[in-house]
Motif scaffolding. Structure first.
Motif, short mmCIF file in Angstrom:
data_model
loop_
_atom_site.label_atom_id
_atom_site.label_comp_id
_atom_site.label_asym_id
_atom_site.label_seq_id
_atom_site.Cartn_x
_atom_site.Cartn_y
_atom_site.Cartn_z
N ASN A 176 4.85 29.55 31.47
CA ASN A 176 5.76 28.90 32.41
C ASN A 176 7.15 28.64 31.82
OD1 ASN A 176 3.58 28.72 34.24
ND2 ASN A 176 2.94 26.77 33.36
N THR A 177 7.64 29.57 30.99
CA THR A 177 8.99 29.37 30.46
C THR A 177 10.02 29.58 31.57
OG1 THR A 177 9.41 31.67 29.87
CG2 THR A 177 8.31 30.31 28.20
N HIS B 287 8.57 20.29 28.15
CA HIS B 287 8.12 21.47 28.90
C HIS B 287 6.72 21.26 29.47
CE1 HIS B 287 7.39 25.52 30.19
NE2 HIS B 287 6.31 25.59 29.44
N SER C 189 4.95 21.93 33.33
CA SER C 189 4.24 23.19 33.16
C SER C 189 2.77 23.06 33.54
CB SER C 189 4.37 23.65 31.71
OG SER C 189 3.64 24.81 31.49
N VAL D 101 14.39 33.93 36.15
CA VAL D 101 15.83 34.03 35.93
C VAL D 101 16.27 35.49 35.86
CG1 VAL D 101 17.70 33.49 34.32
CG2 VAL D 101 15.90 31.80 34.74
N GLU D 102 15.47 36.32 35.21
CA GLU D 102 15.88 37.71 35.00
C GLU D 102 15.49 38.65 36.13
OE1 GLU D 102 17.86 38.47 32.69
OE2 GLU D 102 17.68 36.85 31.23
N ARG E 217 3.20 42.13 22.55
CA ARG E 217 4.46 42.84 22.27
C ARG E 217 4.50 43.21 20.80
NH1 ARG E 217 8.91 39.93 24.79
NH2 ARG E 217 8.34 41.26 26.53
N TYR F 276 12.17 42.94 20.09
CA TYR F 276 13.52 43.40 20.38
C TYR F 276 14.42 43.24 19.17
CZ TYR F 276 12.22 43.38 25.32
OH TYR F 276 11.61 43.62 26.53
N ALA G 81 11.47 32.42 32.28
CA ALA G 81 12.41 33.50 31.95
C ALA G 81 12.36 34.62 33.00
CB ALA G 81 12.09 34.07 30.57
N GLN H 262 2.34 23.28 37.28
CA GLN H 262 2.52 24.67 37.72
C GLN H 262 1.26 25.48 37.42
OE1 GLN H 262 4.85 26.61 39.24
NE2 GLN H 262 4.33 28.66 38.52
N SER I 125 10.22 25.31 25.84
CA SER I 125 9.19 26.14 26.50
C SER I 125 8.80 27.34 25.65
CB SER I 125 9.68 26.60 27.87
OG SER I 125 10.67 27.62 27.75
N ARG I 126 9.74 27.83 24.85
CA ARG I 126 9.43 29.03 24.04
C ARG I 126 8.74 28.67 22.73
NH1 ARG I 126 14.57 30.71 22.80
NH2 ARG I 126 15.54 29.31 24.28
N SER J 10 11.17 40.33 29.94
CA SER J 10 11.86 39.09 29.59
C SER J 10 10.93 38.05 29.02
CB SER J 10 12.51 38.47 30.83
OG SER J 10 13.24 39.42 31.53
N CYS J 11 9.66 38.14 29.40
CA CYS J 11 8.71 37.10 29.01
C CYS J 11 8.40 37.19 27.52
CB CYS J 11 7.43 37.27 29.81
SG CYS J 11 6.13 36.13 29.31
N LYS J 12 8.42 36.06 26.84
CA LYS J 12 8.11 36.09 25.40
C LYS J 12 6.68 36.54 25.17
CE LYS J 12 6.46 31.38 24.46
NZ LYS J 12 5.18 31.76 23.83
N LYS K 201 -5.43 29.43 31.03
CA LYS K 201 -4.20 28.67 31.26
C LYS K 201 -4.50 27.36 31.98
CE LYS K 201 0.03 27.86 31.30
NZ LYS K 201 0.73 27.53 30.09
N ASN L 71 17.64 32.46 29.43
CA ASN L 71 16.76 32.32 30.59
C ASN L 71 15.67 31.26 30.47
OD1 ASN L 71 14.90 33.68 28.89
ND2 ASN L 71 15.65 35.66 29.60
N SER L 72 15.59 30.59 29.31
CA SER L 72 14.51 29.61 29.17
C SER L 72 14.86 28.57 28.11
CB SER L 72 13.22 30.33 28.79
OG SER L 72 13.45 31.15 27.66
#
Ligand code: HEM
Ligand code: SF4
Ligand code: FES
Lengths: 267, 221
Positions: free
Chosen positions: A236-237, B176, B180, A242-243, B88, B92, A239, B183, B105-106, A188-190, B14, B100-101
Motif C-alpha cells: 500500500n505504498t 504508514h 494501510s 501515482v504512476e 525484482r 533499477y 506508488a 486498506q 511506506s517504503r 513502479s512498485c517496490k 496481507k 510517488n510514495s
C-alpha cells in the motif's frame, strides 16, 4: 518609474523553443539470456515539442547511419490507448509527467543538458526480451484466468444495454476498465506487485450485474495466477496509483481484497 | 477453495499482516494509557499494573495472544520482505521512489526491525524480570513495586535515548501502517480520508506520548 508588472506567470508554461542537447543512459541487452548494461548516448538537436519516442526514433536513425544496432523499445498506437509503450525514465514509469504514457510524454518536460536514464520495466514476471522490451505475457495469462464474462451466444443473447445499472456503478466500472495493461504499476512498485492491474480487471466486472455471476471464481483464479507469475505483494505504498497513466485508484485494490475475502469465506 | 491455497495467497498474507498490525495498535493504545497514569499518580499506576499482572484473563489469555501476535507479525513481515525483494531480481540503475510514495511506506521493514530490537530489549528489561519475580522466585505480592521499577529504568540517559529513538521509528511505522491496515482488509470508502487523518494523529500522539513519559521520569527522578 513603475516596474512593468504582469500577472502572467511564465514559469507555469513549458515555453522552450531551444533545441536540447541530452545525455541518454540506456539499458542495452542483446537478448533474454544475455547480460545487459547501461550505455551512454549523447544526442543533440532535440526539439521540446517532440515526444519521448520520437526522440528515441531520432537516436535510432543516427545509430543506423553509424551502422550500430538500434535500441529496441515497445510502442504501437502512440496516442496513449494501447498500453504497449513502457520505459522507466529517470526513475519513474512513463517518466516524470503524470497521467500520461511514454508516447504522450514530451521532451519539454526535460531541460537542455539533462542526463536521462532509460531502463526497461523491471520485474521477475516481466523478463527482458531485448534492450527496453519486456515480456508482459504474465498480464495476458492473468486475464485469461478470469478476466471475462461467459455469455451464451446461441442466438437469443440479451443486449447488455437492456439491463439497468446504477450510474455510480457504471462509472466506477468504466474507470476501472480504462486500465490499458501497460504494467507501469508493476514497474513502479517496490515489490513489483500487480495488484493495481489485477484489481482494475476484477473491479470492472465485479461492479456490473453481468460480472457478478462469476465474481467469486474470477477473483480467486486471477489472484492465484497473479501469485503464480511471481509478482510481489502489496504494501500500500500507493506508488502504482501515482504512476498509472490512467489514474486507476487504490479503491480497486481494496475492492479486490473484499471480493477475495468474501469469495474465500464462501468456500 | 482449498485451505492450503488460501494460506499461500498473497492477499491472505496481507490481510493477516493487517489484522495483527491492528491488534498490536490496540495493545499499544492500551499500554499507553496505563503508562500515562504513571505521570499523574504512582498509586493509580501501581494498582492498574498490579491488576494487569495478576488477573488470570490478562495473564493467561490476552498475554499469550499478544506474544503470538507480535511473533506472527514480525515473522510475516520478514517473509513478505523476502518475497517482495525476490520479485525484482535486477534493480533499477535510477529509481525515484520519493516521487510517488512516502519513505515510511517504503521502509516498513527498517522501522519494524528497529521496533523489534526495542521489543527484545523491552522483554529483557520488564517482562523477563516480571516473570521471574512472579513465577520462578514466586516472590510475595507487592502492590507498590511497579512505579519504582518503571522510574528506575529511565535513570540512564542512554537507555532513555534509545527508548525514544525506537518510538520515533514506531511513529514512522504507524504513519504508514495505520491507514494501510484498513486498506488491506478492504476498507476504502468515504470515511477513509478522515481515518487517514486519525491515523496520522495516532502515529504521532501514541509514540511521542511514550517518549514524553520516558523523559518525564528521566528528568523527575
Ligand atoms: C508494536 C509494534 C508494531 C505495530 C503496532 C505494528 C503495526 C503495523 C501495522 C498497522 C502495519 C500495516 C499492515 C498493513 O499494511 O496492512 C504494519 C506493517 C508492517 N510491519 Fe508492523 N507493527 C509493529 C511491529 C513490527 C515489527 C517488530 C516488525 C518487524 C520486522 C514489523 C514489520 C512490519 C512490516 C514489514 C510491515 C509491512 C508489511 C507489508 O509489506 O505490507 N512490524 N505493522
Ligand atoms: S493499472 Fe494503470 S499502470 Fe497498471 S497496467 Fe493498468 S493502466 Fe497500466
Ligand atoms: S504506444 Fe500505445 S499507449 Fe503508448
Amino acid at each position: 518609474m513603475a516596474p512593468c508588472q504582469s500577472t502572467f506567470d511564465f514559469r507555469l508554461y513549458d515555453f522552450q523553443t531551444k533545441n536540447m542537447k541530452l545525455t541518454l543512459k540506456i539499458w542495452r541487452q542483446k537478448n533474454a539470456a544475455a547480460e545487459g548494461k547501461i550505455v551512454e548516448y549523447p544526442i543533440d538537436g532535440i526539439e521540446p515539442d517532440m515526444s519521448f519516442l520520437e526522440m528515441l526514433d531520432i537516436l535510432n536513425d543516427e545509430l543506423i547511419v553509424k551502422g550500430e544496432d538500434t535500441v529496441a523499445f515497445d510502442h504501437d498506437c502512440r496516442e496513449g490507448i494501447c498500453g504497449m509503450c513502457s520505459l522507466y525514465i529517470n526513475g519513474e514509469a512513463h517518466g516524470p509527467d503524470r497521467l500520461v504514457t511514454t508516447c504522450q510524454l514530451h521532451m519539454r518536460k526535460f531541460k537542455d543538458g539533462d542526463t536521462i536514464f532509460i531502463e526497461p520495466f523491471r520485474a521477475k514476471a516481466f523478463p527482458v526480451i531485448k534492450d527496453l522490451v519486456v515480456d508482459r505475457g504474465a498480464f495476458d495469462r492473468i486475464q485469461q484466468s478470469g478476466g471475462f464474462v461467459s455469455v451464451n451466444t446461441s442466438g437469443n443473447t440479451i443486449d447488455a444495454n437492456t439491463i439497468p445499472i446504477p450510474k455510480h456503478d457504471a462509472d466506477r466500472a468504466f474507470d476501472a476498465a480504462t486500465c490499458i495493461g501497460c504494467g507501469a504499476c508493476v514497474a513502479s512498485c517496490k515489490n513489483s506487485s500487480a495488484m493495481l492491474f489485477v484489481s482494475a480487471k476484477v473491479s470492472q466486472f465485479a461492479l456490473l450485474p453481468q460480472g457478478k455471476v462469476e465474481a467469486a471464481d474470477r477473483v480467486m483464479n486471477m489472484v492465484a495466477q497473479m501469485d503464480a507469475e511471481g509478482f510481489g505483494n502489496c504494501t500500500n505504498t500507493g506508488a502504482c496509483e501515482v504512476e498509472c497513466p490512467k489514474g486507476i485508484s487504490l479503491e480497486n485494490i481494496a475492492r479486490m481484497n473484499r471480493e477475495y475475502l468474501s469469495a474465500s469465506l464462501k468456500g | 477453495m482449498a485451505k492450503s491455497a488460501l494460506l499461500k495467497s498473497s492477499i491472505a498474507k496481507k490481510v493477516a499482516m493487517a489484522l495483527s498490525g491492528l491488534f498490536l495498535m490496540l495493545f499499544l493504545a492500551q499500554h499507553f494509557f496505563i503508562n500515562m497514569t504513571s505521570v499523574f499518580s504512582a498509586d493509580t499506576f501501581n494498582s492498574i499494573s498490579h491488576f494487569m499482572g495478576n488477573n488470570p484473563l490478562v495473564q493467561f489469555v490476552i498475554q499469550p495472544i499478544l506474544i503470538v501476535g507480535v511473533i506472527f507479525h514480525f515473522i510475516m513481515g520478514f517473509v513478505l520482505e523476502y518475497k517482495n525483494n525476490s520479485a525484482r531480481p535486477i534493480s533499477y540503475a535510477k529509481n525515484n521512489g520519493a516521487a510517488n510514495s512516502s519513505w515510511a511506506s517504503r521502509n516498513m521493514i527498517i522501522s519494524g526491525s528497529v521496533v523489534l530490537a526495542f521489543l527484545l530489549v523491552h522483554f529483557y528489561d520488564f517482562w523477563v524480570p516480571e516473570m521471574v519475580y512472579k513465577y520462578v522466585d514466586v516472590s510475595p505480592l507487592n502492590e507498590t513495586r511497579y512505579f519504582h521499577e518503571l522510574a528506575e529504568k529511565f535513570e540512564s540517559p542512554i537507555r532513555t535515548g534509545l527508548y525514544s529513538l525506537s518510538f520515533l521509528l514506531l511513529s514512522l511505522h504507524l504513519w504508514h501502517g495505520f491507514s494501510s491496515s484498513f486498506q488491506s482488509v478492504g476498507f476504502n470508502n468515504k470515511y477513509s480520508k478522515s481515518l487517514k487523518g486519525f491515523g496520522y494523529g495516532f502515529a504521532i500522539v501514541i509514540p511521542f506520548g511514550f517518549i514524553f513519559i520516558a523523559l518525564f521520569h528521566h528528568f523527575n527522578h
